[in-house]
Design a protein around this motif. Structure first.
Motif, PDB file in Angstrom:
ATOM      1  N   VAL A   1       0.855  -1.111   0.003  1.00  0.00           N
ATOM      2  CA  VAL A   1       0.005   0.088   0.173  1.00  0.00           C
ATOM      3  C   VAL A   1       0.752   1.149  -0.125  1.00  0.00           C
ATOM      4  CG1 VAL A   1      -1.632   1.413   1.344  1.00  0.00           C
ATOM      5  CG2 VAL A   1      -1.954  -1.026   0.897  1.00  0.00           C
ATOM      6  N   MET A   2       1.899   1.356   1.066  1.00  0.00           N
ATOM      7  CA  MET A   2       2.875   2.376   0.794  1.00  0.00           C
ATOM      8  C   MET A   2       3.701   2.677  -0.562  1.00  0.00           C
ATOM      9  SD  MET A   2       4.191   1.778   4.977  1.00  0.00           S
ATOM     10  CE  MET A   2       5.683   2.626   4.540  1.00  0.00           C
ATOM     11  N   LEU A   3       4.136   1.612  -1.076  1.00  0.00           N
ATOM     12  CA  LEU A   3       4.611   1.714  -2.247  1.00  0.00           C
ATOM     13  C   LEU A   3       3.889   1.998  -3.445  1.00  0.00           C
ATOM     14  CD1 LEU A   3       7.442  -1.404  -1.937  1.00  0.00           C
ATOM     15  CD2 LEU A   3       7.748   0.984  -2.041  1.00  0.00           C
ATOM     16  N   GLY A   4       2.628   1.511  -3.481  1.00  0.00           N
ATOM     17  CA  GLY A   4       1.776   1.979  -4.104  1.00  0.00           C
ATOM     18  C   GLY A   4       1.460   3.344  -4.292  1.00  0.00           C
ATOM     19  N   ALA A   5       1.035   3.931  -3.091  1.00  0.00           N
ATOM     20  CA  ALA A   5       0.770   5.438  -2.897  1.00  0.00           C
ATOM     21  C   ALA A   5       2.028   6.083  -3.510  1.00  0.00           C
ATOM     22  CB  ALA A   5       0.358   5.548  -1.608  1.00  0.00           C
ATOM     23  N   PHE A   6       3.084   5.743  -3.104  1.00  0.00           N
ATOM     24  CA  PHE A   6       4.451   6.430  -3.424  1.00  0.00           C
ATOM     25  C   PHE A   6       4.570   6.459  -4.712  1.00  0.00           C
ATOM     26  CE2 PHE A   6       9.008   6.543  -4.018  1.00  0.00           C
ATOM     27  CZ  PHE A   6       9.191   7.888  -3.902  1.00  0.00           C
ATOM     28  N   GLY A   7       4.387   5.308  -5.390  1.00  0.00           N
ATOM     29  CA  GLY A   7       4.550   4.981  -6.895  1.00  0.00           C
ATOM     30  C   GLY A   7       3.316   6.146  -7.799  1.00  0.00           C
TER      31      GLY A   7
ATOM     32  N   ALA B   1      13.413   0.553 -10.649  1.00  0.00           N
ATOM     33  CA  ALA B   1      12.618   1.930 -10.758  1.00  0.00           C
ATOM     34  C   ALA B   1      13.432   3.008 -10.063  1.00  0.00           C
ATOM     35  CB  ALA B   1      11.236   1.933 -10.344  1.00  0.00           C
ATOM     36  N   PHE B   2      13.943   2.723  -8.977  1.00  0.00           N
ATOM     37  CA  PHE B   2      14.719   3.676  -8.126  1.00  0.00           C
ATOM     38  C   PHE B   2      16.281   3.816  -8.684  1.00  0.00           C
ATOM     39  CE2 PHE B   2      11.849   2.336  -4.714  1.00  0.00           C
ATOM     40  CZ  PHE B   2      11.126   3.727  -4.646  1.00  0.00           C
ATOM     41  N   GLY B   3      16.674   3.284  -9.937  1.00  0.00           N
ATOM     42  CA  GLY B   3      17.936   3.466 -10.275  1.00  0.00           C
ATOM     43  C   GLY B   3      18.951   2.487 -10.301  1.00  0.00           C
TER      44      GLY B   3
ATOM     45  N   HIS C   1       2.004   8.809  -6.194  1.00  0.00           N
ATOM     46  CA  HIS C   1       2.184  10.401  -6.205  1.00  0.00           C
ATOM     47  C   HIS C   1       3.389  10.984  -6.165  1.00  0.00           C
ATOM     48  CE1 HIS C   1      -2.070  10.436  -4.930  1.00  0.00           C
ATOM     49  NE2 HIS C   1      -1.913   9.332  -4.245  1.00  0.00           N
ATOM     50  N   GLY C   2       4.456  10.031  -5.621  1.00  0.00           N
ATOM     51  CA  GLY C   2       5.738  10.534  -5.639  1.00  0.00           C
ATOM     52  C   GLY C   2       6.623  10.243  -6.709  1.00  0.00           C
ATOM     53  N   LEU C   3       6.493   9.010  -7.603  1.00  0.00           N
ATOM     54  CA  LEU C   3       7.233   8.845  -8.424  1.00  0.00           C
ATOM     55  C   LEU C   3       6.891   9.450  -9.962  1.00  0.00           C
ATOM     56  CD1 LEU C   3       8.447   5.088  -7.946  1.00  0.00           C
ATOM     57  CD2 LEU C   3       9.720   7.283  -7.716  1.00  0.00           C
ATOM     58  N   LYS C   4       5.629   9.739 -10.033  1.00  0.00           N
ATOM     59  CA  LYS C   4       4.971   9.840 -11.358  1.00  0.00           C
ATOM     60  C   LYS C   4       5.877  10.895 -12.129  1.00  0.00           C
ATOM     61  CE  LYS C   4       0.807  10.196 -13.126  1.00  0.00           C
ATOM     62  NZ  LYS C   4      -0.989  10.257 -12.953  1.00  0.00           N
ATOM     63  N   ALA C   5       6.287  12.048 -11.606  1.00  0.00           N
ATOM     64  CA  ALA C   5       7.058  13.205 -12.329  1.00  0.00           C
ATOM     65  C   ALA C   5       8.526  12.761 -12.270  1.00  0.00           C
ATOM     66  CB  ALA C   5       6.777  14.274 -11.632  1.00  0.00           C
ATOM     67  N   LYS C   6       9.015  11.535 -11.565  1.00  0.00           N
ATOM     68  CA  LYS C   6      10.420  11.460 -11.497  1.00  0.00           C
ATOM     69  C   LYS C   6      11.222  10.530 -12.280  1.00  0.00           C
ATOM     70  CE  LYS C   6      10.300  13.391  -6.985  1.00  0.00           C
ATOM     71  NZ  LYS C   6      10.934  13.952  -5.873  1.00  0.00           N
ATOM     72  N   ILE C   7      10.309   9.454 -12.813  1.00  0.00           N
ATOM     73  CA  ILE C   7      10.523   8.451 -13.443  1.00  0.00           C
ATOM     74  C   ILE C   7      10.044   8.414 -14.753  1.00  0.00           C
ATOM     75  CG2 ILE C   7      11.664   7.225 -11.716  1.00  0.00           C
ATOM     76  CD1 ILE C   7       9.354   5.418 -11.657  1.00  0.00           C
ATOM     77  N   THR C   8      10.581   7.657 -15.733  1.00  0.00           N
ATOM     78  CA  THR C   8       9.841   7.480 -17.115  1.00  0.00           C
ATOM     79  C   THR C   8       8.450   6.366 -17.005  1.00  0.00           C
ATOM     80  OG1 THR C   8      11.160   5.286 -17.684  1.00  0.00           O
ATOM     81  CG2 THR C   8      12.073   7.270 -18.159  1.00  0.00           C
ATOM     82  N   PRO C   9       7.868   6.733 -18.032  1.00  0.00           N
ATOM     83  CA  PRO C   9       6.521   5.922 -17.888  1.00  0.00           C
ATOM     84  C   PRO C   9       6.815   4.497 -17.801  1.00  0.00           C
ATOM     85  CG  PRO C   9       6.385   7.604 -19.452  1.00  0.00           C
ATOM     86  CD  PRO C   9       7.820   7.732 -19.020  1.00  0.00           C
ATOM     87  N   GLU C  10       7.830   4.137 -18.665  1.00  0.00           N
ATOM     88  CA  GLU C  10       8.323   2.463 -18.846  1.00  0.00           C
ATOM     89  C   GLU C  10       8.563   2.058 -17.244  1.00  0.00           C
ATOM     90  OE1 GLU C  10       9.503   4.715 -20.691  1.00  0.00           O
ATOM     91  OE2 GLU C  10       8.256   4.175 -22.539  1.00  0.00           O
ATOM     92  N   LEU C  11       9.546   2.856 -16.649  1.00  0.00           N
ATOM     93  CA  LEU C  11       9.726   2.431 -15.221  1.00  0.00           C
ATOM     94  C   LEU C  11       8.734   2.406 -14.071  1.00  0.00           C
ATOM     95  CD1 LEU C  11      13.508   4.053 -14.852  1.00  0.00           C
ATOM     96  CD2 LEU C  11      12.830   1.530 -14.961  1.00  0.00           C
TER      97      LEU C  11
END
Length: 124
Positions: free
Chosen positions: A17-23, A91-93, A25-35
């Motif tokens: 749940v935590m990772l899903g929410a982070f993905g 996804a985190f590099g 809200h927090g990752l959307k603008a920081k990683i590529t759509p594929e990642l």
């Protein structure tokens, strides 16, 4: 062992749940759509197999003599760590060599499901 699987399933569900929410809200603008898609796949499969691990724990409470259910739970845990964990890390590099680990996690998931079928077949 059922208690341990219940605890791990609870923690895994919370983490998913935590990772899903982070993905979302927090990752959307920081990683590529594929990642981001790979990350979301990791979350989905973690959820599915967290529920499967919960089922294994409940089945162990009902059928404690069915020892193959123990191995089923271990296979699901290994699958979550290898499959979802490698997708999260990439996804985190993380390094690209993590990519070949993902299918090993999928193999663990499949092994767990096969063991569940075999164990169910053997039940009285």
């Amino acid at each position: 062992m059922a208690k341990h699987f219940l605890l791990i399933a609870g923690l895994s569900g919370l983490l998913a749940v935590m990772l899903g929410a982070f993905g979302a809200h927090g990752l959307k603008a920081k990683i590529t759509p594929e990642l981001l898609s790979a990350f979301q796949t990791g979350v989905q499969y973690q959820f599915y197999h967290t529920l499967a691990l919960l089922l294994v724990a409940l089945l162990l409470l009902r059928f404690p003599e069915a020892s193959l259910f123990h191995w089923t739970g271990y296979a699901f845990i290994a699958g979550i760590v290898l499959f979802s964990g490698s997708l999260y890390a990439m996804a985190f590099g993380g390094p690209r060599w993590l990519g070949p680990i993902t299918p090993l996690g999928g193999l663990c998931f499949m092994t767990g499901w096969v063991m569940m079928v075999v164990t169910a077949w053997r039940l009285p």
